[in-house]
Design an enzyme around this catalytic site. Sequence first.
Site, PDB file in Angstrom:
ATOM      1  CB  SER A  91       4.964   0.042  -1.132  1.00 34.13           C
ATOM      2  OG  SER A  91       4.385   0.160  -2.381  1.00 34.13           O
ATOM      3  CG  ASP A 317       4.467  -3.582  -5.701  1.00 35.54           C
ATOM      4  OD1 ASP A 317       4.428  -2.339  -5.754  1.00 35.54           O
ATOM      5  OD2 ASP A 317       4.016  -4.230  -4.738  1.00 35.54           O
ATOM      6  CD  GLU A 409      -5.370  -3.172  -5.999  1.00 34.98           C
ATOM      7  OE1 GLU A 409      -6.207  -3.392  -5.116  1.00 34.98           O
ATOM      8  OE2 GLU A 409      -4.237  -2.731  -5.749  1.00 34.98           O
ATOM      9  NE  ARG A 534     -11.822  -0.493  -0.165  1.00 34.54           N
ATOM     10  CZ  ARG A 534     -10.589  -0.032   0.051  1.00 34.54           C
ATOM     11  NH1 ARG A 534     -10.198   1.142  -0.417  1.00 34.54           N
ATOM     12  NH2 ARG A 534      -9.735  -0.746   0.745  1.00 34.54           N
TER      13      ARG A 534
HETATM   14  C1  16G Z   1      -2.427  -2.006  -0.274  1.00 33.11           C
HETATM   15  C2  16G Z   1      -2.573  -3.068  -1.338  1.00 33.11           C
HETATM   16  C3  16G Z   1      -3.089  -2.461  -2.625  1.00 33.11           C
HETATM   17  C4  16G Z   1      -4.367  -1.703  -2.376  1.00 33.11           C
HETATM   18  C5  16G Z   1      -4.196  -0.696  -1.261  1.00 33.11           C
HETATM   19  C6  16G Z   1      -5.532  -0.111  -0.869  1.00 33.11           C
HETATM   20  C7  16G Z   1      -1.154  -4.992  -1.752  1.00 33.11           C
HETATM   21  C8  16G Z   1       0.232  -5.471  -2.036  1.00 33.11           C
HETATM   22  N1  16G Z   1      -1.278  -3.678  -1.613  1.00 33.11           N
HETATM   23  O1  16G Z   1      -1.427  -1.095  -0.604  1.00 33.11           O
HETATM   24  O2  16G Z   1      -3.306  -3.503  -3.525  1.00 33.11           O
HETATM   25  O3  16G Z   1      -4.774  -1.035  -3.539  1.00 33.11           O
HETATM   26  O4  16G Z   1      -3.668  -1.355  -0.117  1.00 33.11           O
HETATM   27  O5  16G Z   1      -5.378   0.756   0.196  1.00 33.11           O
HETATM   28  O6  16G Z   1      -2.095  -5.760  -1.651  1.00 33.11           O
HETATM   29  P1  16G Z   1      -6.620   1.302   1.016  1.00 33.11           P
HETATM   30  O7  16G Z   1      -7.324   0.102   1.611  1.00 33.11           O
HETATM   31  O8  16G Z   1      -6.039   2.215   2.024  1.00 33.11           O
HETATM   32  O9  16G Z   1      -7.499   2.008   0.054  1.00 33.11           O
HETATM   33 MG    MG Z   2       4.547  -1.137  -4.092  1.00 34.12          MG
END
Ligand code: 16G
Ligand code: MG
Length: 571
Positions: A91, A317, A409, A534
């Site tokens: 990604s 995406d 998001e 978080r």
């Molecule tokens: C991942 C998730 C994304 C989320 C991010 C948060 C998918 C496909 N991707 O990239 O949605 O915003 O994690 O990252 O679900 P963090 O937990 O490090 O803040």
């Molecule tokens: Mg992506």
Amino acid sequence: MSYPDPRDSVLNKPKPVIHLPKDLLDRITKGAEPYPILAERKYEYGTAGFRMKAVEFSNVGLDHVIYTVGLIAALRSKKRNATVGIMITASHNPAEDNGVKLVDPMGDMLEQSWETYATVLANTPSDKLGFEYEKLLNETLISNISQLHERPAKVVFARDTRASGPYLVTALKAALDAVNVEYTDHGLMTTPQLHYIVRCINTMNSPYAFGEPTEQGYYEKMAKAFKTVMHGRTIQGPVTVDCANGVGGPKLKELIKYLPSAKEGGIDIKVVNDDVVKPEALNFECGADYVKTKQRAPPNSNAQPGDRCCSLDGDADRVVYYYTDEQKTFHLLDGDRIATLGAVFLADMTRVAGIDQKLKIGIVQTAYANGAATEYVEKVLKLPVTITPTGVKHLHHAAARYDIGVYFEANGHGTVLFSENAIKLIRESEPKSPGQKHALDSLRACIDLINQAVGDAISDMLFAEVVLAHKSWTLENWRNTYIDLPNRLVRVVVNDRSIFKAVDAERRLESPKGAQDEIDKYCQMYIKGRAFARASGTEDAVRVYAEAHSKTEAEKLASQVAEVVRKYGSM
Ligand code: 16G
Ligand code: MG
């Protein structure tokens, strides 16, 4: 041959134990030999699948992980008696990383309980893989053993443009060959294109057929829907799309061939950052993540004041919009904005079509949604809001509970889901006036324009463009619908992030005890003060978000909450 007879699995008989033929077990083990596990590493199937550095390809163990994902995909396909997908991508991560995630039969994310199986297998050394595979097969297939015999497992896979991709595909194929999977290699694709293909294959010949399971089918479906919704509308000026030097570039350029140009009543798309030849350019100083986190346009995008711009991420995406005004101030229109824009349009259209009373429309956000966005949805649009924990799968499930569920998001991941009830109503309603006919035609086309399998940057972008055209809005008009509260995001490194346990859709900390009380105390000191902490799901850190009435206050609140996290994190 020691396959049990499927008829043995009827109730009241002791649980049968499936023993796989020795040659199959040997093939699994032998096939894995070139891809040994790295003993010192622990792999976990997280919110975005497996993701890690892959710079020297084989010496980080991602090849081993991918081999085991091939095995899990075989079991998952057997379990669901359907085709499943595997996407090799990291990604928005830097070019030297790579990763892999599984796609379930309806084109959605892998069911959560299977993340654990994937994690177990990824951490199993090659010589134990046959044994562990057999164990998982018994655990997952025991109630429907007949599926072992019914048909081969079927898998489709694709990858983004990363240099490590082709090597990782060899590891994947080795696993799929070892367990006799029928597979199709779709080469380079965006993540949402692969999700689309999986859903098309599994809904073929059903009343909810999703489309032709080919890349061409994807473009044709989207272009046809785009033309229908655009009918009689004009898009004001070109849109500049930064493709993060990823797979979205070539795919968007392909889609453009199917779309009418601005002169033909369509759209003029200027593609920038589409260099997929120089691997190190991927996500470097460009792309949705860069724009969202740095709050600035990619330095080389050459955008002029007032230009309508958007950025995709490395696997397309995610999308965010932005522009710079005459005073050179940068303005971001992120996922929250795309959600409200889409919801306004869909709610209006259902009202004009006279079907709004029969449909429950709602918006799904995470705690990161700007407080002003949530207030706008509830008070101005008068639509319900559901807040879920971070991660696409949580939002997706919550959105599926509405008839029209718009989920995004703030970082730009999102889409719209239409329930079976909504699709039926929209398809079957008889218009009673030209206005109603237009609204129903537009809604029908939106069902096709929006990639309901998963958030899709290209489809979301076209959707935003048609809504702007319908409303004759510039990005400035769009931004003026409400004014974001100033906010600040801070990343805090702690010894052990797992002690930070969040509840209430990650808006409150349940542990460490006392931390939330301190956060509350600080929030109360500011007008419109709101903050939360978080644990990140993707890296070793705790994230702090704070917003307040003014920029200075938001920043002060963020640093105070970060200090609380540091204090409890070092106790
Ligand atoms: C991942 C998730 C994304 C989320 C991010 C948060 C998918 C496909 N991707 O990239 O949605 O915003 O994690 O990252 O679900 P963090 O937990 O490090 O803040
Ligand atoms: Mg992506």
